[in-house]
Design a protein around this motif. Structure first.
Motif, mmCIF file in Angstrom:
data_model
loop_
_atom_site.group_PDB
_atom_site.id
_atom_site.type_symbol
_atom_site.label_atom_id
_atom_site.label_comp_id
_atom_site.label_asym_id
_atom_site.label_seq_id
_atom_site.Cartn_x
_atom_site.Cartn_y
_atom_site.Cartn_z
ATOM 1 N N VAL A 126 0.856 -1.190 0.000
ATOM 2 C CA VAL A 126 0.000 0.000 0.000
ATOM 3 C C VAL A 126 0.893 1.241 0.000
ATOM 4 N N PHE A 127 0.496 2.207 -0.815
ATOM 5 C CA PHE A 127 1.201 3.480 -0.905
ATOM 6 C C PHE A 127 0.376 4.489 -0.130
ATOM 7 N N THR A 128 0.911 4.914 1.002
ATOM 8 C CA THR A 128 0.089 5.630 1.980
ATOM 9 C C THR A 128 0.230 7.147 1.915
ATOM 10 N N GLY A 129 1.086 7.662 1.021
ATOM 11 C CA GLY A 129 1.254 9.114 0.958
ATOM 12 C C GLY A 129 1.648 9.655 2.320
ATOM 13 N N ASP A 130 0.969 10.736 2.753
ATOM 14 C CA ASP A 130 1.279 11.318 4.065
ATOM 15 C C ASP A 130 0.196 10.987 5.086
ATOM 16 N N ALA A 131 -0.594 9.953 4.836
ATOM 17 C CA ALA A 131 -1.539 9.521 5.875
ATOM 18 C C ALA A 131 -0.754 8.757 6.931
ATOM 19 N N LEU A 132 -0.307 7.569 6.594
ATOM 20 C CA LEU A 132 0.503 6.756 7.513
ATOM 21 C C LEU A 132 1.958 6.831 7.071
ATOM 22 N N LEU A 133 2.829 7.293 7.965
ATOM 23 C CA LEU A 133 4.274 7.279 7.715
ATOM 24 C C LEU A 133 4.887 6.187 8.592
ATOM 25 N N ILE A 134 6.135 5.837 8.322
ATOM 26 C CA ILE A 134 6.793 4.821 9.142
ATOM 27 C C ILE A 134 7.054 5.421 10.523
ATOM 28 N N LEU A 158 -6.477 1.485 6.757
ATOM 29 C CA LEU A 158 -5.116 0.967 6.556
ATOM 30 C C LEU A 158 -4.791 -0.179 7.528
ATOM 31 N N PHE A 159 -5.067 -0.008 8.796
ATOM 32 C CA PHE A 159 -4.772 -1.077 9.757
ATOM 33 C C PHE A 159 -5.668 -2.300 9.539
ATOM 34 N N SER A 160 -6.710 -2.147 8.721
ATOM 35 C CA SER A 160 -7.574 -3.285 8.399
ATOM 36 C C SER A 160 -7.007 -4.136 7.257
ATOM 37 N N LEU A 161 -5.913 -3.698 6.644
ATOM 38 C CA LEU A 161 -5.276 -4.496 5.586
ATOM 39 C C LEU A 161 -4.574 -5.703 6.212
ATOM 40 N N PRO A 162 -4.292 -6.749 5.423
ATOM 41 C CA PRO A 162 -3.580 -7.906 5.975
ATOM 42 C C PRO A 162 -2.258 -7.474 6.627
ATOM 43 N N PRO A 163 -1.888 -8.097 7.763
ATOM 44 C CA PRO A 163 -0.739 -7.634 8.539
ATOM 45 C C PRO A 163 0.576 -7.580 7.757
ATOM 46 N N ASP A 164 0.753 -8.478 6.804
ATOM 47 C CA ASP A 164 2.020 -8.494 6.067
ATOM 48 C C ASP A 164 2.066 -7.506 4.900
ATOM 49 N N THR A 165 1.005 -6.733 4.720
ATOM 50 C CA THR A 165 1.002 -5.726 3.642
ATOM 51 C C THR A 165 2.180 -4.772 3.824
ATOM 52 N N LEU A 166 2.921 -4.553 2.755
ATOM 53 C CA LEU A 166 4.061 -3.634 2.798
ATOM 54 C C LEU A 166 3.558 -2.195 2.769
ATOM 55 N N VAL A 167 4.133 -1.352 3.602
ATOM 56 C CA VAL A 167 3.744 0.059 3.679
ATOM 57 C C VAL A 167 4.842 0.918 3.060
ATOM 58 N N TYR A 168 4.484 1.583 1.963
ATOM 59 C CA TYR A 168 5.420 2.508 1.311
ATOM 60 C C TYR A 168 4.890 3.926 1.472
ATOM 61 N N PRO A 169 5.559 4.740 2.283
ATOM 62 C CA PRO A 169 5.061 6.080 2.606
ATOM 63 C C PRO A 169 5.492 7.134 1.584
ATOM 64 N N GLY A 170 4.914 8.335 1.727
ATOM 65 C CA GLY A 170 5.254 9.460 0.858
ATOM 66 C C GLY A 170 6.543 10.166 1.245
ATOM 67 N N HIS A 171 6.931 9.991 2.492
ATOM 68 C CA HIS A 171 8.183 10.588 2.972
ATOM 69 C C HIS A 171 8.796 9.671 4.010
ATOM 70 N N ASP A 172 10.120 9.819 4.191
ATOM 71 C CA ASP A 172 10.728 9.335 5.421
ATOM 72 C C ASP A 172 11.948 10.191 5.686
ATOM 73 N N TYR A 173 12.029 10.682 6.900
ATOM 74 C CA TYR A 173 13.092 11.631 7.243
ATOM 75 C C TYR A 173 14.222 10.926 7.997
ATOM 76 N N GLN A 174 14.082 9.614 8.216
ATOM 77 C CA GLN A 174 15.119 8.865 8.940
ATOM 78 C C GLN A 174 15.809 7.824 8.062
ATOM 79 N N GLY A 175 15.451 7.777 6.788
ATOM 80 C CA GLY A 175 16.109 6.813 5.908
ATOM 81 C C GLY A 175 15.423 5.454 5.860
ATOM 82 N N ASN A 176 14.285 5.285 6.531
ATOM 83 C CA ASN A 176 13.530 4.037 6.396
ATOM 84 C C ASN A 176 12.928 3.977 4.994
ATOM 85 N N THR A 177 12.802 2.783 4.461
ATOM 86 C CA THR A 177 12.273 2.665 3.108
ATOM 87 C C THR A 177 10.904 1.985 3.063
ATOM 88 N N VAL A 178 10.670 1.049 3.953
ATOM 89 C CA VAL A 178 9.428 0.279 3.898
ATOM 90 C C VAL A 178 9.107 -0.263 5.287
#
Ligand code: FE
Length: 230
Positions: A126-134, A158-178
């Motif tokens: 799931v591509f979450t934009g700026d709703a859910l970030l890491i 979003l939290f209703s998606l299957p637990p193993d769903t990969l989360v790809y956010p719109g930003h990350d300021y700490q270098g996390n990717t997924v």
């Protein structure tokens, strides 16, 4: 499937390229105007035709490449109907399915950071934009932001998606990717330890964030798909 995560370093924005290997059709999610040459080169190198640029929302921190990509490559721009970007080719709503070759994207309306925010669910990710970030969430203090609404979007859509769903956010300021839904449900600092709606609202009200650097330029530009406005 061909997949690339592309970082724009000045605003720590992630853009995503997804391509169907069978039909050579592709989409870009949240492309940034300054990086257009990279996208064009990448599409060429991978022998892909751009069908859509899909925005998760009207951004306040960078200018979208969607208008330029439409002019250059003919890719149609996609945003939510409530995003306030009437320049787009497709104004979508919750539940719309976009089919690009063998790739299927489900639009989920996830307002709260802005009223026109969407997430795109595609197969295992799931591509979450700026709703859910890491380990975080988008801010809710401008652009019709609403912390309670963001809580409802993240918990309900979003939290209703299957637990193993990969989360790809719109930003990350700490270098996390997924991340994954499971990880965010367990560890997200703002709503991953069972915080109530009211607790989340209080956290968001207490953030005391600086006024966004580029908002006065980026917002009007993005309301016209990133193309020059007089
Ligand atoms: Fe944003």
């Amino acid at each position: 499937m061909l997949f690339r995560q592309i970082l724009e370093t000045e605003t720590s924005t992630y853009s995503y390229l997804l391509g169907c290997e069978r039909t050579h059709r592709a989409v870009l999610i949240d492309p940034v105007a300054s990086e257009i040459d990279d996208y064009v080169g990448l599409l060429q190198a991978l022998n892909l035709k751009l069908i859509y640029t899909m925005e998760t929302h009207v951004h306040a921190d960078h200018i979208t490449a969607s208008g330029l990509l439409r002019e250059k490559l003919g890719g149609k721009s996609v945003v939510h109907r409530d995003a306030g970007a009437m320049c787009a080719d497709l104004l979508v709503t919750d539940g719309v399915i976009l089919q690009v070759g063998d790739l299927e994207f489900e639009v989920r309306h996830t307002p709260g950071h802005t009223s026109g925010c969407v997430s795109y669910v595609m197969s295992d990710r799931v591509f979450t934009g700026d709703a859910l970030l890491i380990n975080g969430s988008g801010r809710t203090d401008f652009q019709q932001g609403d912390a309670g609404q963001l809580y409802d979007s993240i918990i309900g859509k979003l939290f209703s998606l299957p637990p193993d769903t990969l989360v790809y956010p719109g930003h990350d300021y700490q270098g996390n990717t997924v991340s994954t839904i499971k990880q965010e449900k367990a560890k997200n600092a703002r709503l991953g330890s069972g915080q109530s709606r009211d607790e989340f609202i209080a956290i968001m009200q207490d953030l005391k964030l600086a006024y966004p650097r580029f908002i006065d330029k980026a917002l009007p530009a993005n309301q016209s798909c990133g193309l020059a406005v007089e």
